[in-house]
Design a protein around this motif. Structure first.
Motif, short mmCIF file in Angstrom:
data_model
loop_
_atom_site.label_atom_id
_atom_site.label_comp_id
_atom_site.label_asym_id
_atom_site.label_seq_id
_atom_site.Cartn_x
_atom_site.Cartn_y
_atom_site.Cartn_z
N UNK A 1 0.84 -1.21 0.00
CA UNK A 1 0.00 0.00 0.00
C UNK A 1 0.86 1.24 0.00
N UNK A 2 1.91 1.22 0.80
CA UNK A 2 2.80 2.38 0.87
C UNK A 2 3.53 2.56 -0.46
N UNK A 3 3.93 1.48 -1.07
CA UNK A 3 4.64 1.59 -2.35
C UNK A 3 3.72 2.15 -3.43
N UNK A 4 2.43 1.80 -3.41
CA UNK A 4 1.47 2.37 -4.39
C UNK A 4 1.40 3.88 -4.23
N UNK A 5 1.36 4.36 -2.98
CA UNK A 5 1.33 5.80 -2.75
C UNK A 5 2.61 6.45 -3.28
N UNK A 6 3.72 5.80 -3.04
CA UNK A 6 5.01 6.36 -3.47
C UNK A 6 5.06 6.43 -4.99
N UNK A 7 4.60 5.39 -5.68
CA UNK A 7 4.61 5.41 -7.15
C UNK A 7 3.67 6.48 -7.69
N UNK A 8 2.59 6.77 -6.96
CA UNK A 8 1.61 7.77 -7.38
C UNK A 8 2.20 9.17 -7.34
N UNK A 9 3.05 9.44 -6.37
CA UNK A 9 3.52 10.81 -6.11
C UNK A 9 4.77 11.17 -6.90
N UNK A 10 4.91 12.47 -7.17
CA UNK A 10 6.10 13.00 -7.84
C UNK A 10 7.08 13.61 -6.84
N UNK A 11 6.58 14.03 -5.68
CA UNK A 11 7.43 14.61 -4.65
C UNK A 11 6.79 14.32 -3.29
N UNK A 12 7.57 14.54 -2.23
CA UNK A 12 7.14 14.11 -0.91
C UNK A 12 7.43 15.17 0.14
N UNK A 13 6.48 15.36 1.06
CA UNK A 13 6.67 16.21 2.22
C UNK A 13 6.43 15.31 3.43
N UNK A 14 7.48 15.06 4.19
CA UNK A 14 7.38 14.22 5.38
C UNK A 14 7.33 15.14 6.60
N UNK A 15 6.23 15.06 7.36
CA UNK A 15 6.00 15.97 8.48
C UNK A 15 6.18 15.21 9.79
N UNK A 16 6.96 15.81 10.69
CA UNK A 16 7.09 15.27 12.05
C UNK A 16 6.75 16.38 13.03
N UNK A 17 6.46 16.01 14.25
CA UNK A 17 6.19 16.97 15.31
C UNK A 17 7.48 17.22 16.08
N UNK A 18 7.83 18.48 16.28
CA UNK A 18 9.03 18.79 17.06
C UNK A 18 8.86 18.38 18.52
N UNK A 19 7.63 18.01 18.92
CA UNK A 19 7.33 17.58 20.28
C UNK A 19 7.26 16.06 20.41
N UNK A 20 7.58 15.34 19.31
CA UNK A 20 7.43 13.89 19.30
C UNK A 20 8.66 13.26 18.65
N UNK A 21 9.57 12.77 19.49
CA UNK A 21 10.83 12.19 19.00
C UNK A 21 10.57 11.00 18.08
N UNK A 22 9.56 10.17 18.37
CA UNK A 22 9.29 8.99 17.54
C UNK A 22 8.93 9.38 16.11
#
Length: 137
Positions: free
Chosen positions: A52-73
């Motif tokens: 499922x994750x690979x299908x999303x990756x193939x669909x997209x041309x670019x990626x924005x990965x968001x993390x919380x500065x309050x959440x180390x994980x």
């Protein structure tokens, strides 16, 4: 970055939950009309099976990965996500896939557990762009 902030604001303030959304937005850049489709996938759904994750990756041309500065994980999972994306996208071509790492919740500096410098250094080491934003602002 302004478009990213606009969509981050819409997602993190107005639509809490574990649902995924596809946002569409028309934008004019240098006189050309561009239609953007943004597939917003919460981290809880990213833990699904790899196909499922690979299908999303193939669909997209670019990626924005968001993390919380309050959440180390949420920060610690980024190298694995970037490696997965690059393996899936760059394995087929020699073109560099555009990936931006975004630290969210900059307004909650008193709860910060991931420093700006850590975010910048990680993005540099992974050859990604880097921003810190506050969707609440």
């Amino acid at each position: 970055a302004a478009l990213t902030v606009r969509f981050l604001t819409r997602r993190f303030i107005g639509e809490y939950g574990d649902m995924e959304f596809i946002y569409s937005h028309n934008l004019t850049v240098d006189g050309r009309e561009i239609l953007l489709h943004i597939w917003d996938v919460p981290s809880s759904q990213q833990a699904e099976d790899g196909s499922s994750e690979e299908k999303r990756i193939q669909w997209a041309d670019s990626f924005v990965l968001v993390y919380s500065i309050c959440d180390r994980a949420s920060f610690n999972i980024l190298p694995l996500k970037v490696q997965f994306i690059k393996a899936a996208k760059e394995g087929q071509s020699q073109e560099k896939v555009p990936i931006v790492i975004v630290g969210n919740k900059r307004d909650l500096h008193h709860q910060r557990v991931v420093s700006s410098e850590e975010g910048r250094l990680l993005a540099l080491s992974l050859d990604c762009g880097f921003y810190e934003v506050s969707a609440a602002e």
